[in-house]
Scaffold this motif. Structure first.
Motif, PDB file in Angstrom:
ATOM      1  N   ASP A  62      38.142   9.935  59.135  1.00  0.00           N
ATOM      2  CA  ASP A  62      38.692  10.153  59.914  1.00  0.00           C
ATOM      3  C   ASP A  62      39.514   8.767  60.460  1.00  0.00           C
ATOM      4  OD1 ASP A  62      40.565  12.147  57.963  1.00  0.00           O
ATOM      5  OD2 ASP A  62      39.161  12.989  59.169  1.00  0.00           O
ATOM      6  N   GLN A  66      45.262   1.399  60.534  1.00  0.00           N
ATOM      7  CA  GLN A  66      44.434   0.462  60.148  1.00  0.00           C
ATOM      8  C   GLN A  66      44.211  -0.312  60.574  1.00  0.00           C
ATOM      9  OE1 GLN A  66      47.368  -0.976  56.931  1.00  0.00           O
ATOM     10  NE2 GLN A  66      47.141   0.180  56.281  1.00  0.00           N
ATOM     11  N   ALA A 108      41.058   0.576  61.787  1.00  0.00           N
ATOM     12  CA  ALA A 108      39.700   0.458  60.774  1.00  0.00           C
ATOM     13  C   ALA A 108      38.992  -0.694  60.501  1.00  0.00           C
ATOM     14  CB  ALA A 108      40.400   1.173  59.520  1.00  0.00           C
ATOM     15  N   THR A 140      44.825   8.215  59.169  1.00  0.00           N
ATOM     16  CA  THR A 140      44.230   8.216  57.527  1.00  0.00           C
ATOM     17  C   THR A 140      42.456   8.445  56.801  1.00  0.00           C
ATOM     18  OG1 THR A 140      46.569   6.322  57.716  1.00  0.00           O
ATOM     19  CG2 THR A 140      44.517   6.123  55.653  1.00  0.00           C
ATOM     20  N   LYS A 141      42.617   8.997  56.193  1.00  0.00           N
ATOM     21  CA  LYS A 141      41.565   8.533  55.883  1.00  0.00           C
ATOM     22  C   LYS A 141      40.400   7.901  55.027  1.00  0.00           C
ATOM     23  CE  LYS A 141      40.757  13.957  55.314  1.00  0.00           C
ATOM     24  NZ  LYS A 141      40.064  14.062  55.997  1.00  0.00           N
ATOM     25  N   TYR A 142      39.341   7.307  54.342  1.00  0.00           N
ATOM     26  CA  TYR A 142      37.914   6.036  54.556  1.00  0.00           C
ATOM     27  C   TYR A 142      37.507   5.897  53.772  1.00  0.00           C
ATOM     28  CZ  TYR A 142      42.203   2.508  56.069  1.00  0.00           C
ATOM     29  OH  TYR A 142      42.831   2.506  56.586  1.00  0.00           O
ATOM     30  N   PHE A 173      33.869   5.130  52.750  1.00  0.00           N
ATOM     31  CA  PHE A 173      32.900   3.735  53.026  1.00  0.00           C
ATOM     32  C   PHE A 173      32.216   3.769  52.307  1.00  0.00           C
ATOM     33  CE2 PHE A 173      31.861   7.113  56.121  1.00  0.00           C
ATOM     34  CZ  PHE A 173      30.160   6.743  56.101  1.00  0.00           C
ATOM     35  N   SER A 229      35.696  -2.366  60.374  1.00  0.00           N
ATOM     36  CA  SER A 229      34.658  -3.153  59.259  1.00  0.00           C
ATOM     37  C   SER A 229      34.367  -4.212  60.047  1.00  0.00           C
ATOM     38  CB  SER A 229      35.874  -3.371  58.387  1.00  0.00           C
ATOM     39  OG  SER A 229      35.152  -3.715  57.574  1.00  0.00           O
ATOM     40  N   LEU A 236      35.590  -0.395  52.864  1.00  0.00           N
ATOM     41  CA  LEU A 236      36.533   0.975  53.008  1.00  0.00           C
ATOM     42  C   LEU A 236      37.306   0.922  51.936  1.00  0.00           C
ATOM     43  CD1 LEU A 236      37.137   0.095  57.200  1.00  0.00           C
ATOM     44  CD2 LEU A 236      35.010   1.558  55.638  1.00  0.00           C
ATOM     45  N   ARG A 237      37.622   2.169  52.200  1.00  0.00           N
ATOM     46  CA  ARG A 237      38.625   2.295  50.908  1.00  0.00           C
ATOM     47  C   ARG A 237      39.328   3.233  51.107  1.00  0.00           C
ATOM     48  NH1 ARG A 237      35.182   2.417  45.718  1.00  0.00           N
ATOM     49  NH2 ARG A 237      34.891   0.752  45.303  1.00  0.00           N
ATOM     50  N   PRO A 238      41.443   3.375  51.439  1.00  0.00           N
ATOM     51  CA  PRO A 238      42.082   4.436  52.400  1.00  0.00           C
ATOM     52  C   PRO A 238      42.136   5.579  51.180  1.00  0.00           C
ATOM     53  CG  PRO A 238      43.055   2.446  51.952  1.00  0.00           C
ATOM     54  CD  PRO A 238      41.623   1.312  51.418  1.00  0.00           C
TER      55      PRO A 238
END
Length: 106
Positions: free
Chosen positions: A58, A62, A65, A2-4, A6, A69, A82-84
């Motif tokens: 990447d 979750q 991530a 998953t891309k985040y 930040f 965080s 963070l934002r997915p």
């Protein structure tokens, strides 16, 4: 993966550490932290204004991530958000779904 997206701001001692170490050392720290949970850095930029650092990484899941965080924010030196991120195809798939929802008051 998953891309985040930040966004981060240096706080207190984090600002002093950045001035002492420089930007590239902090980017290296992010690369190392991501690698420790199976992730990788796509891009990393410094900015000024409301946000000090912005970038994309990447990461496998979750939980990884969230762990990253929590660890970074627990230091008190950096405030990380963070934002997915979703692909266009993810949004296409979402548009085909019809969740049941009743707005308030209706």
């Amino acid at each position: 993966m998953t891309k985040y997206l930040f966004e981060a701001n240096y706080v207190g001692e984090g600002i002093s550490g950045l001035l002492r170490e420089g930007g590239s050392k902090r980017r290296e720290a992010v690369v190392t932290a991501l690698a420790s949970v199976g992730g990788s850095l796509e891009c990393f930029y410094y900015a000024f204004g409301e946000t000090d650092v912005v970038g994309v990484f990447d990461i496998p899941d979750q939980a990884s991530a969230a762990a990253l965080s929590l660890m970074i924010n627990s230091t008190g030196a950096v405030k990380l958000h963070l934002r997915p991120l979703m692909t266009v195809e993810d949004l296409d798939e979402a548009a085909t779904k019809s969740p049941a929802y009743r707005p308030p008051g209706r």
